[in-house]
Design a protein around this motif. Structure first.
Motif, mmCIF file in Angstrom:
data_model
loop_
_atom_site.group_PDB
_atom_site.id
_atom_site.type_symbol
_atom_site.label_atom_id
_atom_site.label_comp_id
_atom_site.label_asym_id
_atom_site.label_seq_id
_atom_site.Cartn_x
_atom_site.Cartn_y
_atom_site.Cartn_z
ATOM 1 N N LYS A 1 -5.437 -4.158 -3.044
ATOM 2 C CA LYS A 1 -6.439 -3.170 -3.459
ATOM 3 C C LYS A 1 -5.750 -1.903 -3.989
ATOM 4 O O LYS A 1 -6.099 -1.377 -5.051
ATOM 5 N N LYS B 1 0.831 -1.207 0.000
ATOM 6 C CA LYS B 1 0.000 0.000 0.000
ATOM 7 C C LYS B 1 0.870 1.265 0.000
ATOM 8 O O LYS B 1 0.623 2.189 -0.767
ATOM 9 N N LEU C 1 -11.467 -10.479 -9.643
ATOM 10 C CA LEU C 1 -10.599 -9.296 -9.830
ATOM 11 C C LEU C 1 -9.960 -9.261 -11.223
ATOM 12 O O LEU C 1 -9.242 -8.322 -11.558
ATOM 13 N N LYS D 1 -5.743 -0.337 -7.808
ATOM 14 C CA LYS D 1 -6.191 1.046 -8.018
ATOM 15 C C LYS D 1 -5.149 1.817 -8.844
ATOM 16 O O LYS D 1 -5.484 2.633 -9.694
ATOM 17 N N ASP E 1 -5.156 -5.118 1.662
ATOM 18 C CA ASP E 1 -5.117 -3.653 1.456
ATOM 19 C C ASP E 1 -4.089 -3.303 0.383
ATOM 20 O O ASP E 1 -4.312 -2.433 -0.455
#
Ligand code: SAM
Ligand code: SF4
Length: 305
Positions: A135, A93, A168, A139, A132
């Motif tokens: 994700k 992240k 996904l 993005k 996380d």
């Protein structure tokens, strides 16, 4: 460059960190004090490997994203090579922008379970940090491939992991556990394939990246890969060499033969001599590993998988 068996060796797997914030039970670590290659040593090696004909570098570890000077390493290697990275995802992240900045768009993310408790049993770490990271990477539109080492805890989860990846629209690869360092039992490939039956997989001739996976496509069009170093030996097309975190060059993961690059850099400053030694080491890459017959006493975190 070509080895003596005619294989074009153009791919370096570079472990930049022997340390890891996870403790996966199948990932051996024999030693505690390792002096990782410094940025200066990596700079010299980057130049030499580029002259040797290496085009692709996969940065790995231990966990590469917990090395403090990773941004500088990425900057250095992005000048000479296409770079990709293998990570456990726990710090992804925070890193997605930096990876994007240095054109590290191909990320192999290890995801061994979707169940918090099973994930903890396998890794001694927290699943939510990894999810996380995943994700955030999606993005940022990074290319993610999921890697799952199949073992006694997660074999039942194979169908669920495939459905998760399909949702996904990212490839997922199931990796046969390798007997590195300790007596870990791998799940037979036939059992892995049995868990995949309901997806009516069709073999496809695609190459996603530079790794040795054989790919299949589900009826929904998602890729599922199998990396089975033991059951489906891919040595004849192996294009890879490895450098451990402390600077040992291994022509083959399945053999303990290596040369000490750090010692070599200290011993000689002659580029010609260094290149000659590197060439003859790479040329001597064995035709095949012998992991089916014996356990390999290598350290997975130093060598990077
Ligand atoms: N820490 C990062 C990670 O886990 O992705 C990078 C280093 S890890 C050593 C590289 C890859 O090797 C991971 O996909 C990991 O799951 C896999 N691996 C570790 N031990 C293994 C084993 N005994 N057999 C097969 N794959 C293994
Ligand atoms: Fe760490 Fe990766 Fe080894 Fe797991 S497989 S302990 S995350 S280096």
């Amino acid at each position: 460059m070509y080895d003596k068996h005619g294989r074009n060796i153009n791919y370096l797997r570079l472990s930049v960190n022997s340390k890891c914030n996870f403790d996966c039970f199948f990932c051996s670590s024999n030693r505690t004090i390792i002096h990782e290659l410094t940025l200066n040593e990596l700079k010299s090696l980057s130049e030499l490997f580029s002259l040797l004909g290496i085009e692709h570098v996969r940065i790995t570890g231990g966990e590469p994203l917990i090395r403090q000077d990773l941004p500088q390493i990425l900057e250095l290697f992005s000048k000479n090579f296409h770079i990709s990275i293998t990570t456990n995802g726990s710090h992804l992240k925070e890193f997605v922008k930096i990876l994007s900045k240095f054109h590290v768009r191909n990320i192999n993310l290890s995801l061994h379970s979707l169940d918090e408790e099973i994930f903890y049993k396998i890794t001694k770490a927290k699943l939510s940090d990894v999810l996380d990271g995943l994700k955030a990477a999606l993005k940022e539109k990074l290319n993610i491939k999921l890697n799952c080492v199949v073992n006694r805890y997660n074999v039942e989860e194979i169908p669920n992991l495939v459905r998760f990846a399909s949702k996904l629209k990212i490839p997922i690869r199931f990796i046969e556990l390798m007997p590195i360092g300790q007596n870990n039992e791998s799940i037979p490939l036939s059992e892995i394939m049995k868990r995949l039956e309901s997806f009516e997989l069709k073999p496809v001739n695609v190459k996603l990246g530079f790794g040795p996976a054989s790919y299949y496509v589900t009826k929904n069009g998602n890729y599922v890969g199998i990396i089975a170093a033991l059951s489906k030996n891919f040595c004849s097309s192996c294009n890879k060499i490895r450098v451990s975190s402390e600077g040992k060059l291994y022509p083959c993961l399945g053999s303990s033969f290596c040369i000490d690059l750090r010692e070599l850099l200290n011993r000689t400053s002659s580029k010609e001599e260094l290149l000659m030694i590197l060439r003859s080491t790479v040329e001597s890459k064995p035709l095949r590993h012998n992991m089916n017959e014996s356990f390999v006493q290598s350290d997975m975190r130093e060598l990077g998988g």
